[in-house]
Write a protein that holds these residues in place. Structure first.
Motif, mmCIF file in Angstrom:
data_model
loop_
_atom_site.group_PDB
_atom_site.id
_atom_site.type_symbol
_atom_site.label_atom_id
_atom_site.label_comp_id
_atom_site.label_asym_id
_atom_site.label_seq_id
_atom_site.Cartn_x
_atom_site.Cartn_y
_atom_site.Cartn_z
ATOM 1 N N UNK A 191 0.805 -1.165 -0.125
ATOM 2 C CA UNK A 191 -0.047 -0.001 -0.134
ATOM 3 C C UNK A 191 0.777 1.260 -0.040
ATOM 4 N N UNK A 192 2.028 1.363 0.812
ATOM 5 C CA UNK A 192 2.777 2.634 0.714
ATOM 6 C C UNK A 192 3.371 2.789 -0.619
ATOM 7 N N UNK A 193 3.654 1.676 -1.362
ATOM 8 C CA UNK A 193 4.686 1.610 -2.694
ATOM 9 C C UNK A 193 3.524 2.154 -3.425
ATOM 10 N N UNK A 194 2.347 1.687 -3.524
ATOM 11 C CA UNK A 194 1.275 2.142 -4.310
ATOM 12 C C UNK A 194 1.176 3.628 -4.461
ATOM 13 N N UNK A 195 0.975 4.125 -3.253
ATOM 14 C CA UNK A 195 0.910 5.471 -2.713
ATOM 15 C C UNK A 195 2.275 6.293 -3.579
ATOM 16 N N UNK A 196 3.303 5.786 -3.171
ATOM 17 C CA UNK A 196 4.313 6.426 -3.780
ATOM 18 C C UNK A 196 4.577 6.519 -5.274
ATOM 19 N N UNK A 197 4.127 5.237 -5.809
ATOM 20 C CA UNK A 197 4.050 5.113 -7.612
ATOM 21 C C UNK A 197 3.040 6.380 -7.852
ATOM 22 N N UNK A 198 1.853 6.194 -7.229
ATOM 23 C CA UNK A 198 0.749 7.054 -7.809
ATOM 24 C C UNK A 198 1.367 8.460 -7.777
ATOM 25 N N UNK A 199 1.956 8.869 -6.552
ATOM 26 C CA UNK A 199 2.409 10.391 -6.567
ATOM 27 C C UNK A 199 3.415 10.498 -7.638
ATOM 28 N N UNK A 200 4.389 9.751 -8.029
ATOM 29 C CA UNK A 200 5.344 9.919 -8.864
ATOM 30 C C UNK A 200 4.635 10.035 -10.372
ATOM 31 N N UNK A 201 3.947 9.241 -10.588
ATOM 32 C CA UNK A 201 3.163 9.243 -11.674
ATOM 33 C C UNK A 201 2.365 10.794 -11.899
ATOM 34 N N UNK A 202 1.589 11.002 -10.746
ATOM 35 C CA UNK A 202 0.966 12.369 -10.805
ATOM 36 C C UNK A 202 1.778 13.667 -10.927
ATOM 37 N N UNK A 203 2.822 13.700 -10.209
ATOM 38 C CA UNK A 203 3.789 14.809 -10.140
ATOM 39 C C UNK A 203 4.277 15.249 -11.630
ATOM 40 N N UNK A 204 4.607 14.028 -12.456
ATOM 41 C CA UNK A 204 5.100 14.195 -13.746
ATOM 42 C C UNK A 204 4.063 14.484 -14.652
ATOM 43 N N UNK A 205 2.725 14.199 -14.366
ATOM 44 C CA UNK A 205 1.884 14.696 -15.377
ATOM 45 C C UNK A 205 1.614 16.028 -15.153
ATOM 46 N N UNK A 206 1.534 16.370 -13.602
ATOM 47 C CA UNK A 206 1.506 17.797 -13.533
ATOM 48 C C UNK A 206 2.171 18.711 -14.076
ATOM 49 N N UNK A 207 3.652 18.320 -13.970
ATOM 50 C CA UNK A 207 4.693 19.082 -14.479
ATOM 51 C C UNK A 207 4.703 19.041 -16.108
ATOM 52 N N UNK A 208 4.413 17.946 -16.724
ATOM 53 C CA UNK A 208 4.052 18.310 -18.186
ATOM 54 C C UNK A 208 2.978 19.105 -18.371
ATOM 55 N N UNK A 209 1.851 19.005 -17.870
ATOM 56 C CA UNK A 209 0.834 20.004 -18.102
ATOM 57 C C UNK A 209 1.284 21.596 -17.959
ATOM 58 N N UNK A 210 1.996 21.668 -16.735
ATOM 59 C CA UNK A 210 2.540 22.967 -16.538
ATOM 60 C C UNK A 210 3.457 23.556 -17.550
ATOM 61 N N UNK A 211 4.439 22.813 -18.295
ATOM 62 C CA UNK A 211 5.108 22.924 -19.104
ATOM 63 C C UNK A 211 4.425 23.273 -20.681
ATOM 64 N N UNK A 212 3.147 22.515 -20.784
ATOM 65 C CA UNK A 212 2.335 22.857 -22.028
ATOM 66 C C UNK A 212 1.949 24.249 -21.744
ATOM 67 N N UNK A 213 1.148 24.565 -20.661
ATOM 68 C CA UNK A 213 0.692 25.684 -20.347
ATOM 69 C C UNK A 213 1.720 26.745 -20.384
ATOM 70 N N UNK A 214 2.771 26.596 -20.171
ATOM 71 C CA UNK A 214 4.077 27.760 -19.973
ATOM 72 C C UNK A 214 4.312 28.085 -21.736
#
Length: 159
Positions: free
Chosen positions: A133-156
């Motif tokens: 469960x801890x690993x799942x949480x960390x893996x999801x956040x790693x994915x979500x953080x990268x998606x958000x970073x990509x979206x912010x770059x697109x916005x920029x």
């Protein structure tokens, strides 16, 4: 599609903007991402990790990855565990020092995580299912953080 998922709100995309229009074409991906977030942060069977602790851990992971906006979003649901969102809190007061050390290492020093880190959690009395469960949480956040970073770059680039 409304831009109301955690990832899209965190990236601060505007409806009608070029990135917003691009995202609308991939609405299913963002809907599934939101469903994955709910499954990881608010599962029916949370094991040893209640929802408010999961929110604190998510905020902590976001902080370790320099995303204060996402950290603030998750910290809102951290309740009594809110102090753990701060990476300087080692969790000793809550008996969570081994958990936080593991989560921090996975979030910020992934390539140096080893079997020894897992056996350390087991030695601390954490069940295998709760380690997953801890690993799942960390893996999801790693994915979500990268998606958000990509979206912010697109916005920029486009705004």
């Amino acid at each position: 599609m409304a831009l109301d998922t955690t990832a899209l709100k965190s990236a601060e995309l505007c409806a009608g903007s070029a990135p917003g229009v691009a995202v609308e074409g991939r609405a299913n991906i963002f809907e599934m991402t939101q469903e994955a977030e709910a499954a990881v942060l608010r599962p029916q069977d949370c094991g040893a990790w209640p929802h408010d602790l999961r929110a604190a851990l998510a905020a902590r992971i976001a902080m370790l990855n320099d995303d204060r906006a996402l950290a603030a979003y998750y910290a809102e649901d951290a309740g009594d565990y809110a102090a753990l969102a701060d990476p300087s809190d080692e969790g000793a007061g809550q008996g969570l020092a081994p958990v936080l050390a593991f989560m921090d290492k996975v979030a910020a020093d992934t390539r140096n995580v080893s079997a020894h880190d897992i056996s350390g959690l087991q030695a601390a009395g954490i069940a295998d299912a709760d380690i997953v469960r801890l690993c799942e949480l960390n893996a999801f956040l790693a994915y979500q953080l990268r998606v958000i970073a990509g979206l912010r770059l697109m916005k920029e680039v486009y705004e």
